[in-house]
Design a protein around this motif. Structure first.
Motif, PDB file in Angstrom:
ATOM      1  N   HIS A   1       0.830  -1.205   0.000  1.00  0.00           N
ATOM      2  CA  HIS A   1       0.000   0.000   0.000  1.00  0.00           C
ATOM      3  C   HIS A   1       0.862   1.251   0.000  1.00  0.00           C
ATOM      4  CE1 HIS A   1      -3.125  -2.794   1.327  1.00  0.00           C
ATOM      5  NE2 HIS A   1      -3.994  -1.861   0.964  1.00  0.00           N
ATOM      6  N   ARG A   2       0.309   2.294  -0.592  1.00  0.00           N
ATOM      7  CA  ARG A   2       0.900   3.624  -0.489  1.00  0.00           C
ATOM      8  C   ARG A   2       0.351   4.281   0.768  1.00  0.00           C
ATOM      9  NH1 ARG A   2      -1.236   6.645  -5.482  1.00  0.00           N
ATOM     10  NH2 ARG A   2      -3.096   5.668  -4.662  1.00  0.00           N
ATOM     11  N   VAL A   3       1.029   5.321   1.237  1.00  0.00           N
ATOM     12  CA  VAL A   3       0.572   6.049   2.421  1.00  0.00           C
ATOM     13  C   VAL A   3      -0.845   6.565   2.198  1.00  0.00           C
ATOM     14  CG1 VAL A   3       0.963   8.065   3.891  1.00  0.00           C
ATOM     15  CG2 VAL A   3       2.899   6.674   3.163  1.00  0.00           C
ATOM     16  N   VAL A   4      -1.095   7.133   1.040  1.00  0.00           N
ATOM     17  CA  VAL A   4      -2.412   7.705   0.757  1.00  0.00           C
ATOM     18  C   VAL A   4      -3.494   6.627   0.823  1.00  0.00           C
ATOM     19  CG1 VAL A   4      -2.238   7.513  -1.776  1.00  0.00           C
ATOM     20  CG2 VAL A   4      -3.670   9.296  -0.752  1.00  0.00           C
ATOM     21  N   ASP A   5      -3.177   5.403   0.396  1.00  0.00           N
ATOM     22  CA  ASP A   5      -4.145   4.305   0.479  1.00  0.00           C
ATOM     23  C   ASP A   5      -4.432   3.944   1.935  1.00  0.00           C
ATOM     24  OD1 ASP A   5      -4.135   4.113  -2.326  1.00  0.00           O
ATOM     25  OD2 ASP A   5      -2.466   2.684  -2.283  1.00  0.00           O
ATOM     26  N   LEU A   6      -3.369   3.878   2.750  1.00  0.00           N
ATOM     27  CA  LEU A   6      -3.543   3.555   4.165  1.00  0.00           C
ATOM     28  C   LEU A   6      -4.358   4.632   4.877  1.00  0.00           C
ATOM     29  CD1 LEU A   6       0.027   2.177   4.898  1.00  0.00           C
ATOM     30  CD2 LEU A   6      -2.105   0.860   4.892  1.00  0.00           C
ATOM     31  N   VAL A   7      -4.097   5.885   4.536  1.00  0.00           N
ATOM     32  CA  VAL A   7      -4.858   6.989   5.123  1.00  0.00           C
ATOM     33  C   VAL A   7      -6.341   6.828   4.795  1.00  0.00           C
ATOM     34  CG1 VAL A   7      -5.277   9.483   4.973  1.00  0.00           C
ATOM     35  CG2 VAL A   7      -2.940   8.621   5.202  1.00  0.00           C
ATOM     36  N   ALA A   8      -6.640   6.543   3.552  1.00  0.00           N
ATOM     37  CA  ALA A   8      -8.030   6.401   3.117  1.00  0.00           C
ATOM     38  C   ALA A   8      -8.695   5.176   3.748  1.00  0.00           C
ATOM     39  CB  ALA A   8      -8.094   6.307   1.596  1.00  0.00           C
ATOM     40  N   HIS A   9      -7.997   4.067   3.788  1.00  0.00           N
ATOM     41  CA  HIS A   9      -8.575   2.817   4.301  1.00  0.00           C
ATOM     42  C   HIS A   9      -8.742   2.835   5.818  1.00  0.00           C
ATOM     43  CE1 HIS A   9      -8.293   0.268   0.602  1.00  0.00           C
ATOM     44  NE2 HIS A   9      -7.392   1.187   0.297  1.00  0.00           N
ATOM     45  N   LEU A  10      -7.800   3.453   6.518  1.00  0.00           N
ATOM     46  CA  LEU A  10      -7.779   3.361   7.972  1.00  0.00           C
ATOM     47  C   LEU A  10      -8.371   4.569   8.680  1.00  0.00           C
ATOM     48  CD1 LEU A  10      -4.196   1.850   8.297  1.00  0.00           C
ATOM     49  CD2 LEU A  10      -6.382   0.644   8.177  1.00  0.00           C
ATOM     50  N   GLY A  11      -8.567   5.661   7.945  1.00  0.00           N
ATOM     51  CA  GLY A  11      -9.142   6.850   8.555  1.00  0.00           C
ATOM     52  C   GLY A  11      -8.203   7.544   9.530  1.00  0.00           C
ATOM     53  N   LEU A  12      -6.910   7.330   9.365  1.00  0.00           N
ATOM     54  CA  LEU A  12      -5.911   7.980  10.205  1.00  0.00           C
ATOM     55  C   LEU A  12      -5.329   9.176   9.464  1.00  0.00           C
ATOM     56  CD1 LEU A  12      -4.028   4.772  11.399  1.00  0.00           C
ATOM     57  CD2 LEU A  12      -5.652   6.133  12.726  1.00  0.00           C
ATOM     58  N   ALA A  13      -4.800  10.125  10.191  1.00  0.00           N
ATOM     59  CA  ALA A  13      -4.164  11.287   9.569  1.00  0.00           C
ATOM     60  C   ALA A  13      -2.903  10.849   8.826  1.00  0.00           C
ATOM     61  CB  ALA A  13      -3.806  12.317  10.637  1.00  0.00           C
ATOM     62  N   GLN A  14      -2.575  11.552   7.753  1.00  0.00           N
ATOM     63  CA  GLN A  14      -1.392  11.228   6.967  1.00  0.00           C
ATOM     64  C   GLN A  14      -0.137  11.273   7.825  1.00  0.00           C
ATOM     65  OE1 GLN A  14       1.203  13.561   5.782  1.00  0.00           O
ATOM     66  NE2 GLN A  14       2.240  11.793   4.897  1.00  0.00           N
ATOM     67  N   SER A  15      -0.049  12.260   8.705  1.00  0.00           N
ATOM     68  CA  SER A  15       1.134  12.377   9.561  1.00  0.00           C
ATOM     69  C   SER A  15       1.245  11.187  10.513  1.00  0.00           C
ATOM     70  CB  SER A  15       1.103  13.694  10.346  1.00  0.00           C
ATOM     71  OG  SER A  15      -0.050  13.755  11.164  1.00  0.00           O
ATOM     72  N   THR A  16       0.112  10.699  10.998  1.00  0.00           N
ATOM     73  CA  THR A  16       0.101   9.532  11.893  1.00  0.00           C
ATOM     74  C   THR A  16       0.578   8.297  11.153  1.00  0.00           C
ATOM     75  OG1 THR A  16      -1.704  10.455  13.196  1.00  0.00           O
ATOM     76  CG2 THR A  16      -1.378   8.074  13.344  1.00  0.00           C
ATOM     77  N   VAL A  17       0.037   8.069   9.976  1.00  0.00           N
ATOM     78  CA  VAL A  17       0.435   6.907   9.171  1.00  0.00           C
ATOM     79  C   VAL A  17       1.924   6.979   8.840  1.00  0.00           C
ATOM     80  CG1 VAL A  17       0.116   5.729   6.951  1.00  0.00           C
ATOM     81  CG2 VAL A  17      -1.876   6.519   8.240  1.00  0.00           C
ATOM     82  N   SER A  18       2.388   8.139   8.408  1.00  0.00           N
ATOM     83  CA  SER A  18       3.800   8.295   8.047  1.00  0.00           C
ATOM     84  C   SER A  18       4.717   8.066   9.244  1.00  0.00           C
ATOM     85  CB  SER A  18       4.056   9.691   7.466  1.00  0.00           C
ATOM     86  OG  SER A  18       3.396   9.828   6.237  1.00  0.00           O
ATOM     87  N   ARG A  19       4.336   8.587  10.399  1.00  0.00           N
ATOM     88  CA  ARG A  19       5.153   8.427  11.618  1.00  0.00           C
ATOM     89  C   ARG A  19       5.241   6.951  12.019  1.00  0.00           C
ATOM     90  NH1 ARG A  19       2.966   9.117  16.879  1.00  0.00           N
ATOM     91  NH2 ARG A  19       1.203   9.965  15.777  1.00  0.00           N
ATOM     92  N   HIS A  20       4.118   6.256  11.959  1.00  0.00           N
ATOM     93  CA  HIS A  20       4.117   4.846  12.345  1.00  0.00           C
ATOM     94  C   HIS A  20       4.821   3.978  11.303  1.00  0.00           C
ATOM     95  CE1 HIS A  20       2.035   5.333  16.053  1.00  0.00           C
ATOM     96  NE2 HIS A  20       0.997   5.916  15.469  1.00  0.00           N
ATOM     97  N   LEU A  21       4.685   4.317  10.039  1.00  0.00           N
ATOM     98  CA  LEU A  21       5.423   3.588   9.009  1.00  0.00           C
ATOM     99  C   LEU A  21       6.924   3.773   9.184  1.00  0.00           C
ATOM    100  CD1 LEU A  21       3.233   4.177   5.837  1.00  0.00           C
ATOM    101  CD2 LEU A  21       3.752   1.960   6.898  1.00  0.00           C
ATOM    102  N   ALA A  22       7.347   4.972   9.570  1.00  0.00           N
ATOM    103  CA  ALA A  22       8.769   5.225   9.816  1.00  0.00           C
ATOM    104  C   ALA A  22       9.275   4.344  10.951  1.00  0.00           C
ATOM    105  CB  ALA A  22       9.004   6.699  10.128  1.00  0.00           C
ATOM    106  N   CYS A  23       8.481   4.213  12.010  1.00  0.00           N
ATOM    107  CA  CYS A  23       8.852   3.345  13.132  1.00  0.00           C
ATOM    108  C   CYS A  23       8.960   1.889  12.666  1.00  0.00           C
ATOM    109  CB  CYS A  23       7.818   3.467  14.254  1.00  0.00           C
ATOM    110  SG  CYS A  23       8.088   2.321  15.628  1.00  0.00           S
ATOM    111  N   LEU A  24       7.954   1.424  11.942  1.00  0.00           N
ATOM    112  CA  LEU A  24       7.953   0.043  11.449  1.00  0.00           C
ATOM    113  C   LEU A  24       9.101  -0.204  10.486  1.00  0.00           C
ATOM    114  CD1 LEU A  24       4.105  -0.303  10.935  1.00  0.00           C
ATOM    115  CD2 LEU A  24       5.479  -1.494  12.671  1.00  0.00           C
ATOM    116  N   LEU A  25       9.431   0.790   9.693  1.00  0.00           N
ATOM    117  CA  LEU A  25      10.549   0.689   8.759  1.00  0.00           C
ATOM    118  C   LEU A  25      11.870   0.622   9.526  1.00  0.00           C
ATOM    119  CD1 LEU A  25      11.131   0.715   5.681  1.00  0.00           C
ATOM    120  CD2 LEU A  25      11.346   3.185   5.853  1.00  0.00           C
ATOM    121  N   ASP A  26      12.024   1.497  10.518  1.00  0.00           N
ATOM    122  CA  ASP A  26      13.243   1.501  11.336  1.00  0.00           C
ATOM    123  C   ASP A  26      13.426   0.179  12.080  1.00  0.00           C
ATOM    124  OD1 ASP A  26      13.800   4.088  10.533  1.00  0.00           O
ATOM    125  OD2 ASP A  26      13.054   5.018  12.376  1.00  0.00           O
TER     126      ASP A  26
END
Length: 124
Positions: free
Chosen positions: A46-71
């Motif tokens: 998924h792209r960030v924009v897809d996760l934002v749309a599917h999960l109803g979370l803010a883009q900044s929240t999704v990006s921050r958590h993806l960064a953690c999961l990536l790290d």
């Protein structure tokens, strides 16, 4: 005799490092938003924009958590045009872990959520 003590000390250090690594791994899964993202990525990339749309979370929240999961090495990212595509790094092992967690939760009942230190009612 000194060599045996040194080997025991090195073994203890190795065990402590392994426990620290395990604690870090579980920290990666310790947020409901991260778990939601991981569960959604189990369906595929998924792209960030897809996760934002599917999960109803803010883009900044999704990006921050993806960064953690990536790290943490739990997800991978690859560029595709201007977008970044995220996927589980080890989907089978991740799903095995989540299934094990569900099994353990089933065995403990409400004990985990009622825990006075880390339960559902405790402010994080």
């Amino acid at each position: 005799m000194a060599m045996t003590k040194q080997m025991r000390d090195e073994s203890l250090i190795g065990e402590q490092e392994a426990l620290a690594a395990a604690a870090c791994l579980f920290h990666g899964f310790s947020d409901t938003s991260r778990l939601t993202i991981v569960q959604h990525l189990s369906l595929g990339e998924h792209r960030v924009v897809d996760l934002v749309a599917h999960l109803g979370l803010a883009q900044s929240t999704v990006s921050r958590h993806l960064a953690c999961l990536l790290d943490c090495g739990l997800v991978t990212m690859r560029p595709e045009g201007r977008a970044s595509i995220y996927a589980l790094a080890h989907p089978e092992a991740t799903m095995d872990l989540l299934r094990g967690a569900e099994r353990l939760l089933g065995l403990t009942g409400d004990a985990v959520t009622l825990c006075p230190r880390h339960g559902a009612g405790v402010a994080q």
